[in-house]
Design a protein around this motif. Structure first.
Motif, PDB file in Angstrom:
ATOM      1  N   GLY A 208       0.787  -1.222   0.000  1.00  0.00           N
ATOM      2  CA  GLY A 208       0.000   0.000   0.000  1.00  0.00           C
ATOM      3  C   GLY A 208       0.814   1.264   0.000  1.00  0.00           C
ATOM      4  O   GLY A 208       0.249   2.366  -0.072  1.00  0.00           O
ATOM      5  N   ASP A 215      -4.995  -3.815  -4.743  1.00  0.00           N
ATOM      6  CA  ASP A 215      -6.425  -4.103  -4.734  1.00  0.00           C
ATOM      7  C   ASP A 215      -6.860  -4.779  -6.029  1.00  0.00           C
ATOM      8  O   ASP A 215      -7.650  -5.730  -6.009  1.00  0.00           O
ATOM      9  CB  ASP A 215      -7.225  -2.819  -4.517  1.00  0.00           C
ATOM     10  CG  ASP A 215      -7.144  -2.319  -3.079  1.00  0.00           C
ATOM     11  OD1 ASP A 215      -6.930  -3.152  -2.172  1.00  0.00           O
ATOM     12  OD2 ASP A 215      -7.285  -1.100  -2.871  1.00  0.00           O
ATOM     13  N   LEU A 218      -5.602  -8.475  -6.054  1.00  0.00           N
ATOM     14  CA  LEU A 218      -6.423  -9.346  -5.220  1.00  0.00           C
ATOM     15  C   LEU A 218      -7.780  -9.605  -5.872  1.00  0.00           C
ATOM     16  O   LEU A 218      -8.296 -10.721  -5.820  1.00  0.00           O
ATOM     17  CB  LEU A 218      -6.602  -8.730  -3.843  1.00  0.00           C
ATOM     18  CG  LEU A 218      -5.330  -8.595  -2.996  1.00  0.00           C
ATOM     19  CD1 LEU A 218      -5.640  -7.880  -1.688  1.00  0.00           C
ATOM     20  CD2 LEU A 218      -4.688  -9.945  -2.722  1.00  0.00           C
ATOM     21  N   ALA A 219      -8.336  -8.580  -6.491  1.00  0.00           N
ATOM     22  CA  ALA A 219      -9.631  -8.754  -7.154  1.00  0.00           C
ATOM     23  C   ALA A 219      -9.539  -9.717  -8.332  1.00  0.00           C
ATOM     24  O   ALA A 219     -10.511 -10.410  -8.657  1.00  0.00           O
ATOM     25  CB  ALA A 219     -10.159  -7.403  -7.624  1.00  0.00           C
ATOM     26  N   LEU A 249      -3.143  -5.086   4.609  1.00  0.00           N
ATOM     27  CA  LEU A 249      -3.701  -6.270   3.952  1.00  0.00           C
ATOM     28  C   LEU A 249      -4.773  -6.960   4.774  1.00  0.00           C
ATOM     29  O   LEU A 249      -5.656  -7.614   4.205  1.00  0.00           O
ATOM     30  CB  LEU A 249      -2.571  -7.257   3.645  1.00  0.00           C
ATOM     31  CG  LEU A 249      -1.624  -6.790   2.560  1.00  0.00           C
ATOM     32  CD1 LEU A 249      -0.367  -7.659   2.527  1.00  0.00           C
ATOM     33  CD2 LEU A 249      -2.299  -6.813   1.182  1.00  0.00           C
ATOM     34  N   ARG A 252      -8.125  -6.385   3.638  1.00  0.00           N
ATOM     35  CA  ARG A 252      -8.441  -6.828   2.270  1.00  0.00           C
ATOM     36  C   ARG A 252      -8.544  -8.335   2.131  1.00  0.00           C
ATOM     37  O   ARG A 252      -9.098  -8.817   1.153  1.00  0.00           O
ATOM     38  CB  ARG A 252      -7.365  -6.283   1.311  1.00  0.00           C
ATOM     39  CG  ARG A 252      -7.491  -4.784   1.134  1.00  0.00           C
ATOM     40  CD  ARG A 252      -6.207  -4.135   0.671  1.00  0.00           C
ATOM     41  NE  ARG A 252      -6.455  -2.738   0.307  1.00  0.00           N
ATOM     42  CZ  ARG A 252      -6.551  -1.739   1.187  1.00  0.00           C
ATOM     43  NH1 ARG A 252      -6.405  -1.981   2.466  1.00  0.00           N
ATOM     44  NH2 ARG A 252      -6.790  -0.515   0.785  1.00  0.00           N
TER      45      ARG A 252
END
Length: 258
Positions: A208, A215, A218-219, A249, A252
């Motif tokens: 980050g 993001d 991960l998606a 994290l 997330r």
């Protein structure tokens, strides 16, 4: 009897290589600090395990489970490695480093695939999977219009999985989101660090705090079982670095929160 249990889906881990210097000074104290930060799982190497039974004891005492186990799988004693992984409760053994000089041709890729395929057959007898972890050179090297990593995936058995280091993918000149998406279910594990997309290990930053689109990565990979925080080097207090990555994290990865 295994020391630990299997990892949970979409969970967060720490590659213990990140804190290797601290482990050399104080094994039990370092693992306790890792647990205090909030990590519940770690990625442990055969090299660390081989220090002796105190490693398993310290892991048990700290309450840390072993999500994944790492070792070279080229010209090594697979049976000893797999027995160690099983004893710690890991579900996969991942080869995390085949140096750049061994990726110079398609024939090199064939040889590496052969080693991984043989290891995968042996691992299955222990209820384990075999995986491979990339650096930048497997993306940078191109043969017949494909990256060396793509060729490797074409040549290994279908049960061989990937631990994608998203940062090194980017350093190798590829789009980590596209790579993760294109390899699909092969990608079961991730290494997550951040930074300016540089080969200089000392420039690595907590997740980050750099240019990596974490993001979006991960998606693109909802099937990933474990995301492991890792630093090859860190220009600062490593415990502050792994804590910052955990804070970012754990929001997330739904299985990561304590």
């Amino acid at each position: 009897m295994s020391v630990t249990g299997p990892s949970s889906l979409n969970s967060l881990s720490l590659q213990l290589y990140s804190v290797r210097n601290a482990l050399d000074e104080d094994l039990a104290g370092t693992l306790a600090r890792v647990a205090e930060i909030g990590y519940q799982q770690v990625e442990c190497s055969y090299k660390l395990f081989s220090r002796g039974p105190e490693v398993a004891s310290a892991l048990r005492d700290s309450g840390l489970s072993v999500a994944t186990f790492t070792s070279s799988l080229v010209d090594t004693d697979h049976e000893a490695i797999f027995a160690a992984a099983v004893s710690l409760g890991a579900t996969a053994v991942i080869d995390t480093y085949i140096p750049e000089e061994f990726w110079t041709s398609e024939e090199d890729v064939d040889r590496i695939a052969g080693h991984l395929n043989r290891a995968a057959v042996g691992a299955a007898a222990h209820g384990l999977r075999v995986g491979y972890h990339n650096h930048w050179w497997e993306l940078e090297r191109q043969f017949a219009g494909k990256s060396a990593l793509e060729l490797l995936v074409d040549k290994v058995r279908p049960e061989v999985v990937l631990e994608i280091d998203a940062y090194w993918v980017a350093v190798g000149g590829a789009d980590p989101v596209a790579v993760v998406r294109n390899f699909g279910d092969r990608v079961r594990f991730l290494h997550l660090k951040d930074g300016p997309i540089s080969r200089d290990n000392l420039e690595q930053r907590p997740a980050g705090q750099g240019r990596l689109p974490i993001d979006a990565i991960l998606a693109a990979a909802p099937q990933v079982e474990v995301g492991a925080v890792e630093f090859d080097e860190y220009d600062g207090d490593i415990f502050e670095g792994i804590a910052a990555s955990h804070a970012f994290l754990s929001q997330r990865l739904p299985g990561a929160a304590v």
